[in-house]
Design a protein around this motif. Structure first.
Motif, mmCIF file in Angstrom:
data_model
loop_
_atom_site.group_PDB
_atom_site.id
_atom_site.type_symbol
_atom_site.label_atom_id
_atom_site.label_comp_id
_atom_site.label_asym_id
_atom_site.label_seq_id
_atom_site.Cartn_x
_atom_site.Cartn_y
_atom_site.Cartn_z
ATOM 1 N N MET A 30 22.213 21.430 3.734
ATOM 2 C CA MET A 30 22.674 20.954 2.440
ATOM 3 C C MET A 30 21.854 21.554 1.304
ATOM 4 N N PRO A 31 22.529 22.037 0.253
ATOM 5 C CA PRO A 31 21.795 22.468 -0.939
ATOM 6 C C PRO A 31 21.324 21.252 -1.723
ATOM 7 N N PHE A 32 20.115 21.304 -2.242
ATOM 8 C CA PHE A 32 19.595 20.200 -3.050
ATOM 9 C C PHE A 32 18.538 20.738 -3.992
ATOM 10 N N ALA A 33 18.349 20.041 -5.113
ATOM 11 C CA ALA A 33 17.364 20.447 -6.107
ATOM 12 C C ALA A 33 16.057 19.692 -5.950
ATOM 13 N N SER A 34 16.140 18.414 -5.585
ATOM 14 C CA SER A 34 14.941 17.600 -5.374
ATOM 15 C C SER A 34 15.344 16.354 -4.615
ATOM 16 N N THR A 35 14.365 15.673 -4.048
ATOM 17 C CA THR A 35 14.634 14.421 -3.346
ATOM 18 C C THR A 35 13.404 13.530 -3.380
ATOM 19 N N SER A 36 13.643 12.230 -3.519
ATOM 20 C CA SER A 36 12.578 11.239 -3.419
ATOM 21 C C SER A 36 12.780 10.362 -2.195
ATOM 22 N N LEU A 37 13.673 10.792 -1.291
ATOM 23 C CA LEU A 37 13.973 10.022 -0.092
ATOM 24 C C LEU A 37 12.722 9.881 0.755
ATOM 25 N N GLY A 38 12.375 8.651 1.111
ATOM 26 C CA GLY A 38 11.175 8.416 1.896
ATOM 27 C C GLY A 38 11.075 6.964 2.317
ATOM 28 N N ALA A 39 10.120 6.699 3.188
ATOM 29 C CA ALA A 39 9.874 5.341 3.668
ATOM 30 C C ALA A 39 8.484 4.906 3.251
ATOM 31 N N GLU A 40 8.363 3.652 2.900
ATOM 32 C CA GLU A 40 7.064 3.104 2.537
ATOM 33 C C GLU A 40 6.908 1.715 3.134
ATOM 34 N N GLN A 41 5.662 1.358 3.412
ATOM 35 C CA GLN A 41 5.338 0.058 3.985
ATOM 36 C C GLN A 41 4.097 -0.468 3.281
ATOM 37 N N PRO A 42 4.268 -1.359 2.311
ATOM 38 C CA PRO A 42 3.115 -1.849 1.542
ATOM 39 C C PRO A 42 2.209 -2.755 2.369
ATOM 40 N N LEU A 43 1.026 -2.948 1.847
ATOM 41 C CA LEU A 43 0.057 -3.839 2.464
ATOM 42 C C LEU A 43 -0.023 -5.141 1.670
ATOM 43 N N LEU A 44 -0.174 -6.255 2.386
ATOM 44 C CA LEU A 44 -0.309 -7.565 1.760
ATOM 45 C C LEU A 44 -1.766 -8.006 1.808
ATOM 46 N N ASN A 45 -2.295 -8.374 0.647
ATOM 47 C CA ASN A 45 -3.675 -8.833 0.584
ATOM 48 C C ASN A 45 -3.834 -10.176 1.286
ATOM 49 N N SER A 46 -4.933 -10.345 1.959
ATOM 50 C CA SER A 46 -5.205 -11.605 2.641
ATOM 51 C C SER A 46 -5.495 -12.702 1.614
ATOM 52 N N GLU A 47 -4.898 -13.886 1.856
ATOM 53 C CA GLU A 47 -5.102 -15.004 0.956
ATOM 54 C C GLU A 47 -6.101 -16.019 1.520
ATOM 55 N N LEU A 48 -6.681 -15.717 2.688
ATOM 56 C CA LEU A 48 -7.525 -16.684 3.378
ATOM 57 C C LEU A 48 -8.904 -16.793 2.743
ATOM 58 N N LEU A 49 -9.426 -18.018 2.760
ATOM 59 C CA LEU A 49 -10.739 -18.317 2.199
ATOM 60 C C LEU A 49 -11.713 -18.665 3.324
ATOM 61 N N GLY A 50 -12.979 -18.753 2.944
ATOM 62 C CA GLY A 50 -13.994 -19.201 3.891
ATOM 63 C C GLY A 50 -14.750 -18.086 4.572
ATOM 64 N N TYR A 51 -14.517 -16.832 4.150
ATOM 65 C CA TYR A 51 -15.206 -15.703 4.775
ATOM 66 C C TYR A 51 -16.054 -14.934 3.765
ATOM 67 N N GLY A 52 -16.410 -15.588 2.674
ATOM 68 C CA GLY A 52 -17.215 -14.926 1.657
ATOM 69 C C GLY A 52 -16.359 -14.274 0.591
ATOM 70 N N ARG A 53 -17.016 -13.502 -0.282
ATOM 71 C CA ARG A 53 -16.301 -12.862 -1.387
ATOM 72 C C ARG A 53 -15.565 -11.610 -0.955
ATOM 73 N N ASP A 54 -15.998 -10.979 0.098
ATOM 74 C CA ASP A 54 -15.318 -9.772 0.562
ATOM 75 C C ASP A 54 -14.022 -10.141 1.278
ATOM 76 N N PRO A 55 -12.915 -9.461 0.944
ATOM 77 C CA PRO A 55 -11.613 -9.845 1.502
ATOM 78 C C PRO A 55 -11.479 -9.467 2.971
ATOM 79 N N LEU A 56 -10.603 -10.190 3.655
ATOM 80 C CA LEU A 56 -10.246 -9.827 5.019
ATOM 81 C C LEU A 56 -9.258 -8.664 5.002
ATOM 82 N N ALA A 57 -9.030 -8.079 6.162
ATOM 83 C CA ALA A 57 -8.144 -6.908 6.261
ATOM 84 C C ALA A 57 -6.722 -7.274 5.844
ATOM 85 N N PRO A 58 -6.023 -6.380 5.136
ATOM 86 C CA PRO A 58 -4.627 -6.640 4.762
ATOM 87 C C PRO A 58 -3.717 -6.517 5.971
ATOM 88 N N ILE A 59 -2.484 -7.034 5.832
ATOM 89 C CA ILE A 59 -1.486 -6.896 6.880
ATOM 90 C C ILE A 59 -0.299 -6.107 6.338
#
Length: 312
Positions: A30-59
């Protein structure tokens, strides 16, 4: 070390038999000039408390695969995008083939689209692609392209192509100077520019899945809208807007070799515009039109493509 360059990018397309399953063959380059077609999967910040000021790993959140493809309006390859927008055409194959696409279909085909960067190498296969919107502009000069907006199910990346050796098409582009607009069968004069947008208003089926992908994309109520900017010379369009009557508009392109493309919008309604005199130059008016189903022909629009391709 080779670096990715857009000039070497390539795209292949094939319609799927089963949604989300790329076919083993039958791809077309197929002829084309440009494309932004792609997949993305964002990360969710942890909302959990009780482990100090440093955040837990995102999911990880759900996967979203979509994007735009800018393509030329041409006599052959553009038929694939028309089929994606409207469904299977009715084809008359005596002499030059005439493909007529009609609005209103509840079933839209899905596609597998592979974009490749051979020098990396990276080949991304996007399966379950359904066309949500297609848009283009008519004007006096410049390159004539359309933007197709797609909703895909997912992305699979490999170092080798899965499209095999795609079939090549002869590129015969339409230009702005090949275009014309008619109203109720007569040429519409004093048009400065026009914009056409067809939307399928896809509804993503977001079911619970282990891979985070959607189950499909169903079309809902379609929409066909646009705008016409004209040099104000008579009261024809304003009178129609005031009376609330529809008209038929046709946006067409014809090549000297005989290939053509036209979009016929059967019932176009115009709003009453504001007529401003902003200075000594010519007065222009913009009509943001909307299309609706015509009760006589039983549809909102049809697209007709005439070329040498026998089947889409």
């Amino acid at each position: 070390m080779a670096r990715a360059q857009g000039a070497r990018a390539q795209m292949a397309l094939a319609f799927e038999t089963t949604y989300g399953t790329p076919p083993v063959g039958g791809f077309t380059k197929m002829p084309f000039a440009s494309t932004s077609l792609g997949a993305e999967q964002p990360l969710l910040n942890s909302e959990l408390l009780g482990y100090g000021r440093d955040p837990l790993a995102p999911i990880k959140d759900a996967v979203t695969a979509d994007g735009d493809v800018v393509v030329p309006l041409d006599a052959e390859a553009f038929g694939f995008w028309l089929k994606a927008a409207f469904g299977d055409p009715t084809t008359t194959s005596t002499g030059p083939c005439t493909h007529e696409f009609q609005s209103g279909s509840w079933t839209l085909p899905s596609m597998s689209i592979e974009t490749g960067m051979p020098e990396v190498p990276r080949f991304a296969m996007y399966s379950g692609c359904v066309l949500d919107q297609i848009n283009w502009q008519m004007q006096r000069s410049g390159l004539l392209t359309a933007t197709a907006r797609l909703v895909a199910q997912g992305e699979t990346v490999d170092t080798t192509t899965s499209a095999g050796t795609p079939e090549s098409l002869e590129l015969q582009r339409f230009g702005h100077f090949n275009g014309a607009i008619t109203r109720n069968g007569s040429a519409l004069g004093n048009v400065v520019s026009a914009d056409i947008t067809y939307v399928n208003n896809l509804d993503r089926i977001e079911t619970i899945r282990s891979d985070g992908r959607i189950d499909g994309a169903d079309p809902s109520i379609a929409a066909l809208t646009g705008s016409i900017e004209v040099r104000f010379a008579d009261q024809t369009l304003v009178t129609q807007a005031i009376n609330g009557d529809p008209c038929e508009l046709e946006f067409a392109y014809v090549l000297p070799s005989g290939e053509s493309f036209s979009l016929t919008v059967h019932a176009v309604y115009l709003p009453r515009p504001r007529i401003e005199i902003s200075g000594p130059q010519g007065v222009q008016a913009t009509f943001d039109w909307q299309a609706a189903r015509d009760s006589t022909v039983g549809r909102m629009c049809k697209a007709t493509l005439i070329n040498d391709i026998e089947v889409y």
